[in-house]
Scaffold this motif. Structure first.
Motif, PDB file in Angstrom:
ATOM      1  N   VAL A  43      -2.270  -4.189   0.304  1.00  0.00           N
ATOM      2  CA  VAL A  43      -3.452  -4.796  -0.313  1.00  0.00           C
ATOM      3  C   VAL A  43      -4.169  -5.711   0.667  1.00  0.00           C
ATOM      4  O   VAL A  43      -5.401  -5.730   0.743  1.00  0.00           O
ATOM      5  CB  VAL A  43      -3.053  -5.579  -1.579  1.00  0.00           C
ATOM      6  CG1 VAL A  43      -4.261  -6.322  -2.158  1.00  0.00           C
ATOM      7  CG2 VAL A  43      -2.466  -4.640  -2.631  1.00  0.00           C
ATOM      8  N   ALA A  44      -3.401  -6.474   1.446  1.00  0.00           N
ATOM      9  CA  ALA A  44      -3.983  -7.446   2.368  1.00  0.00           C
ATOM     10  C   ALA A  44      -4.843  -6.790   3.438  1.00  0.00           C
ATOM     11  O   ALA A  44      -5.757  -7.425   3.991  1.00  0.00           O
ATOM     12  CB  ALA A  44      -2.874  -8.260   3.026  1.00  0.00           C
ATOM     13  N   VAL A  45      -4.588  -5.517   3.735  1.00  0.00           N
ATOM     14  CA  VAL A  45      -5.370  -4.821   4.760  1.00  0.00           C
ATOM     15  C   VAL A  45      -6.800  -4.584   4.292  1.00  0.00           C
ATOM     16  O   VAL A  45      -7.753  -4.716   5.067  1.00  0.00           O
ATOM     17  CB  VAL A  45      -4.699  -3.478   5.129  1.00  0.00           C
ATOM     18  CG1 VAL A  45      -5.565  -2.684   6.108  1.00  0.00           C
ATOM     19  CG2 VAL A  45      -3.319  -3.720   5.717  1.00  0.00           C
ATOM     20  N   ALA A  46      -6.976  -4.240   3.012  1.00  0.00           N
ATOM     21  CA  ALA A  46      -8.309  -3.951   2.461  1.00  0.00           C
ATOM     22  C   ALA A  46      -8.325  -4.337   0.979  1.00  0.00           C
ATOM     23  O   ALA A  46      -8.323  -3.469   0.110  1.00  0.00           O
ATOM     24  CB  ALA A  46      -8.659  -2.480   2.644  1.00  0.00           C
ATOM     25  N   PRO A  47      -8.334  -5.631   0.684  1.00  0.00           N
ATOM     26  CA  PRO A  47      -8.239  -6.066  -0.719  1.00  0.00           C
ATOM     27  C   PRO A  47      -9.375  -5.572  -1.597  1.00  0.00           C
ATOM     28  O   PRO A  47      -9.174  -5.310  -2.795  1.00  0.00           O
ATOM     29  CB  PRO A  47      -8.233  -7.597  -0.618  1.00  0.00           C
ATOM     30  CG  PRO A  47      -8.775  -7.906   0.744  1.00  0.00           C
ATOM     31  CD  PRO A  47      -8.373  -6.766   1.612  1.00  0.00           C
ATOM     32  N   ASP A  48     -10.583  -5.417  -1.051  1.00  0.00           N
ATOM     33  CA  ASP A  48     -11.708  -4.955  -1.862  1.00  0.00           C
ATOM     34  C   ASP A  48     -11.518  -3.512  -2.326  1.00  0.00           C
ATOM     35  O   ASP A  48     -12.054  -3.116  -3.363  1.00  0.00           O
ATOM     36  CB  ASP A  48     -13.016  -5.067  -1.073  1.00  0.00           C
ATOM     37  CG  ASP A  48     -13.435  -6.516  -0.855  1.00  0.00           C
ATOM     38  OD1 ASP A  48     -12.935  -7.383  -1.600  1.00  0.00           O
ATOM     39  OD2 ASP A  48     -14.233  -6.769   0.060  1.00  0.00           O
ATOM     40  N   PHE A  49     -10.765  -2.741  -1.529  1.00  0.00           N
ATOM     41  CA  PHE A  49     -10.511  -1.348  -1.924  1.00  0.00           C
ATOM     42  C   PHE A  49      -9.320  -1.248  -2.870  1.00  0.00           C
ATOM     43  O   PHE A  49      -9.408  -0.607  -3.919  1.00  0.00           O
ATOM     44  CB  PHE A  49     -10.258  -0.491  -0.680  1.00  0.00           C
ATOM     45  CG  PHE A  49      -9.863   0.931  -1.000  1.00  0.00           C
ATOM     46  CD1 PHE A  49     -10.802   1.852  -1.409  1.00  0.00           C
ATOM     47  CD2 PHE A  49      -8.534   1.346  -0.897  1.00  0.00           C
ATOM     48  CE1 PHE A  49     -10.443   3.164  -1.711  1.00  0.00           C
ATOM     49  CE2 PHE A  49      -8.157   2.651  -1.194  1.00  0.00           C
ATOM     50  CZ  PHE A  49      -9.123   3.566  -1.604  1.00  0.00           C
ATOM     51  N   TRP A  50      -8.209  -1.890  -2.511  1.00  0.00           N
ATOM     52  CA  TRP A  50      -6.983  -1.727  -3.280  1.00  0.00           C
ATOM     53  C   TRP A  50      -6.952  -2.538  -4.572  1.00  0.00           C
ATOM     54  O   TRP A  50      -6.220  -2.199  -5.502  1.00  0.00           O
ATOM     55  CB  TRP A  50      -5.776  -2.079  -2.419  1.00  0.00           C
ATOM     56  CG  TRP A  50      -5.551  -1.090  -1.320  1.00  0.00           C
ATOM     57  CD1 TRP A  50      -5.792  -1.256   0.004  1.00  0.00           C
ATOM     58  CD2 TRP A  50      -5.072   0.256  -1.465  1.00  0.00           C
ATOM     59  NE1 TRP A  50      -5.497  -0.117   0.706  1.00  0.00           N
ATOM     60  CE2 TRP A  50      -5.045   0.840  -0.178  1.00  0.00           C
ATOM     61  CE3 TRP A  50      -4.669   1.022  -2.559  1.00  0.00           C
ATOM     62  CZ2 TRP A  50      -4.633   2.147   0.044  1.00  0.00           C
ATOM     63  CZ3 TRP A  50      -4.251   2.338  -2.333  1.00  0.00           C
ATOM     64  CH2 TRP A  50      -4.230   2.880  -1.054  1.00  0.00           C
ATOM     65  N   ARG A  51      -7.720  -3.607  -4.624  1.00  0.00           N
ATOM     66  CA  ARG A  51      -7.800  -4.407  -5.850  1.00  0.00           C
ATOM     67  C   ARG A  51      -9.254  -4.578  -6.250  1.00  0.00           C
ATOM     68  O   ARG A  51      -9.789  -5.694  -6.244  1.00  0.00           O
ATOM     69  CB  ARG A  51      -7.146  -5.777  -5.637  1.00  0.00           C
ATOM     70  CG  ARG A  51      -5.644  -5.721  -5.400  1.00  0.00           C
ATOM     71  CD  ARG A  51      -4.866  -5.494  -6.686  1.00  0.00           C
ATOM     72  NE  ARG A  51      -3.447  -5.265  -6.409  1.00  0.00           N
ATOM     73  CZ  ARG A  51      -2.553  -6.214  -6.215  1.00  0.00           C
ATOM     74  NH1 ARG A  51      -2.932  -7.482  -6.240  1.00  0.00           N
ATOM     75  NH2 ARG A  51      -1.284  -5.915  -5.986  1.00  0.00           N
ATOM     76  N   PRO A  52      -9.915  -3.490  -6.577  1.00  0.00           N
ATOM     77  CA  PRO A  52     -11.337  -3.598  -6.930  1.00  0.00           C
ATOM     78  C   PRO A  52     -11.517  -4.451  -8.173  1.00  0.00           C
ATOM     79  O   PRO A  52     -10.743  -4.373  -9.125  1.00  0.00           O
ATOM     80  CB  PRO A  52     -11.748  -2.142  -7.178  1.00  0.00           C
ATOM     81  CG  PRO A  52     -10.474  -1.443  -7.534  1.00  0.00           C
ATOM     82  CD  PRO A  52      -9.393  -2.121  -6.736  1.00  0.00           C
ATOM     83  N   LYS A  53     -12.546  -5.287  -8.143  1.00  0.00           N
ATOM     84  CA  LYS A  53     -12.820  -6.141  -9.296  1.00  0.00           C
ATOM     85  C   LYS A  53     -13.463  -5.313 -10.398  1.00  0.00           C
ATOM     86  O   LYS A  53     -14.242  -4.398 -10.125  1.00  0.00           O
ATOM     87  CB  LYS A  53     -13.743  -7.285  -8.882  1.00  0.00           C
ATOM     88  CG  LYS A  53     -13.119  -8.234  -7.867  1.00  0.00           C
ATOM     89  CD  LYS A  53     -14.085  -9.335  -7.491  1.00  0.00           C
ATOM     90  CE  LYS A  53     -13.448 -10.285  -6.479  1.00  0.00           C
ATOM     91  NZ  LYS A  53     -14.383 -11.367  -6.075  1.00  0.00           N
ATOM     92  N   PRO A  54     -13.125  -5.623 -11.669  1.00  0.00           N
ATOM     93  CA  PRO A  54     -13.742  -4.871 -12.773  1.00  0.00           C
ATOM     94  C   PRO A  54     -15.259  -4.989 -12.726  1.00  0.00           C
ATOM     95  O   PRO A  54     -15.807  -6.034 -12.365  1.00  0.00           O
ATOM     96  CB  PRO A  54     -13.168  -5.557 -14.022  1.00  0.00           C
ATOM     97  CG  PRO A  54     -11.941  -6.268 -13.550  1.00  0.00           C
ATOM     98  CD  PRO A  54     -12.195  -6.661 -12.130  1.00  0.00           C
ATOM     99  N   ALA A  55     -15.908  -3.911 -13.072  1.00  0.00           N
ATOM    100  CA  ALA A  55     -17.371  -3.922 -13.086  1.00  0.00           C
ATOM    101  C   ALA A  55     -17.876  -4.909 -14.126  1.00  0.00           C
ATOM    102  O   ALA A  55     -17.418  -4.913 -15.281  1.00  0.00           O
ATOM    103  CB  ALA A  55     -17.900  -2.523 -13.381  1.00  0.00           C
ATOM    104  N   GLN A  56     -18.785  -5.773 -13.724  1.00  0.00           N
ATOM    105  CA  GLN A  56     -19.354  -6.753 -14.634  1.00  0.00           C
ATOM    106  C   GLN A  56     -20.493  -6.119 -15.428  1.00  0.00           C
ATOM    107  O   GLN A  56     -21.310  -5.369 -14.882  1.00  0.00           O
ATOM    108  CB  GLN A  56     -19.878  -7.961 -13.848  1.00  0.00           C
ATOM    109  CG  GLN A  56     -18.801  -8.700 -13.075  1.00  0.00           C
ATOM    110  CD  GLN A  56     -17.780  -9.335 -14.014  1.00  0.00           C
ATOM    111  OE1 GLN A  56     -18.126  -9.773 -15.110  1.00  0.00           O
ATOM    112  NE2 GLN A  56     -16.528  -9.367 -13.573  1.00  0.00           N
TER     113      GLN A  56
END
Length: 301
Positions: free
Chosen positions: A263-276
């Motif tokens: 996850v730490a390598v690419a947090p935006d990809f592996w832990r995408p934030k829920p769509a607002q």
């Protein structure tokens, strides 16, 4: 890990672990499921619940991918295990997390709902063959970086004829030596079937950050091996291999629960934030009343 789920649901295996902090040797624990097309949305929602439960209670970790080129509606859950005992450990973490979140009755229903979404499942155990892999990551941190940056996985499944495994292994070692001397050192990871498939199968996998990454390939074998070496290679393949199949899978971060190192390598990809949700447009202000022959103000005058 998944044999207990088989007993629980009359299913085969379920989920798996990918933990780059483990040793470079070990096993890949893989579950391949065929999802009913009309159930895909429901299937994704169920797996997301399992992901949330394992994140919340620090249960098991795994990577999920779907086949983009190959048989449609096929989903792979892949894990790394250091030993058979490690399979038990992952299983306990997974079921413990789901049961803590939903209770035993809720967990049973969740597993049954999962079972209702698929038409088949096959569990495979594969031994990681670092001795045959070429230009592979040399330590857990490098492996985490390779996986964390990857979005696609291309795997060639090589089915070996009975009695010819040693011959094919010897050729793979020759290939490894040549590939590791090449100017362009592309990582190639190899695993060998242990259980869950007929006969002996070698899995030759390459990971890329984009589909375009597959345009950059290693130096062709004819050039690396030379004329005589390449002819020996062709002879070995002809005599030792019964068939090959190539598939390309796309990694699915929303259905994966990777370890923190990945996850730490690419947090935006592996832990995408829920769509607002999009904000509602502001309602127009009401216009002042008007009368015949002019505005309200003029009428008052």
């Amino acid at each position: 890990m998944w044999r207990r789920l088989l007993q629980f649901l009359c299913l085969t295996l379920f989920l798996t672990v990918a933990n780059p902090g483990q040793a470079q040797e070990g096993f890949l624990d893989v579950l391949v499921v065929k999802v009913k097309p009309e159930k895909r949305s429901e299937f994704d929602a169920i797996v997301k619940k399992m992901v949330d439960a394992n994140r919340k209670h620090k249960g098991d970790v795994w990577l999920t991918a779907e086949t983009a080129y190959g048989e449609s509606n096929t989903v792979h859950f892949t894990s790394l295990r250091t030993s058979y005992a490690d399979i038990d450990k992952g299983m306990e973490g997974f079921f413990g997390a789901v049961s803590k979140t939903y209770g035993q009755a809720g967990a049973a229903k969740l597993f049954q709902d999962f079972n209702n979404c698929i038409s088949s499942a096959r569990g495979e155990l594969r031994r990681r063959r670092a001795d045959l892999s070429s230009n592979a990551p040399s330590d857990p941190a490098a492996l985490a970086k390779l996986i964390g940056e990857s979005r696609w996985v291309r795997t060639v499944m090589v089915r070996v004829r009975p009695g010819r495994t040693a011959d094919y292994e010897a050729q793979l070692k020759v290939n490894k030596a040549a590939l590791e001397k090449a100017a362009m050192r592309v990582p190639t990871l190899i695993a060998q079937s242990v259980a869950g498939v007929q006969g002996t199968v070698f899995y030759v996998s390459s990971l890329r950050s984009s589909m375009g990454g597959f345009d950059t390939a290693a130096t062709p074998l004819p050039q690396l091996l030379g004329e005589e070496g390449y002819q020996k290679y062709l002879k070995t393949v002809t005599e030792s291999v019964s068939s090959t199949e190539t598939i390309i899978n796309r990694l699915l971060p929303e259905l994966s629960n990777p370890p923190e190192e990945i996850v730490a390598v690419a947090p935006d990809f592996w832990r995408p934030k829920p769509a607002q949700p999009k904000p509602k447009p502001a309602e127009p202000k009401p216009k002042p009343p008007t009368g015949e022959g002019g505005t309200g103000a003029s009428k008052k005058q």
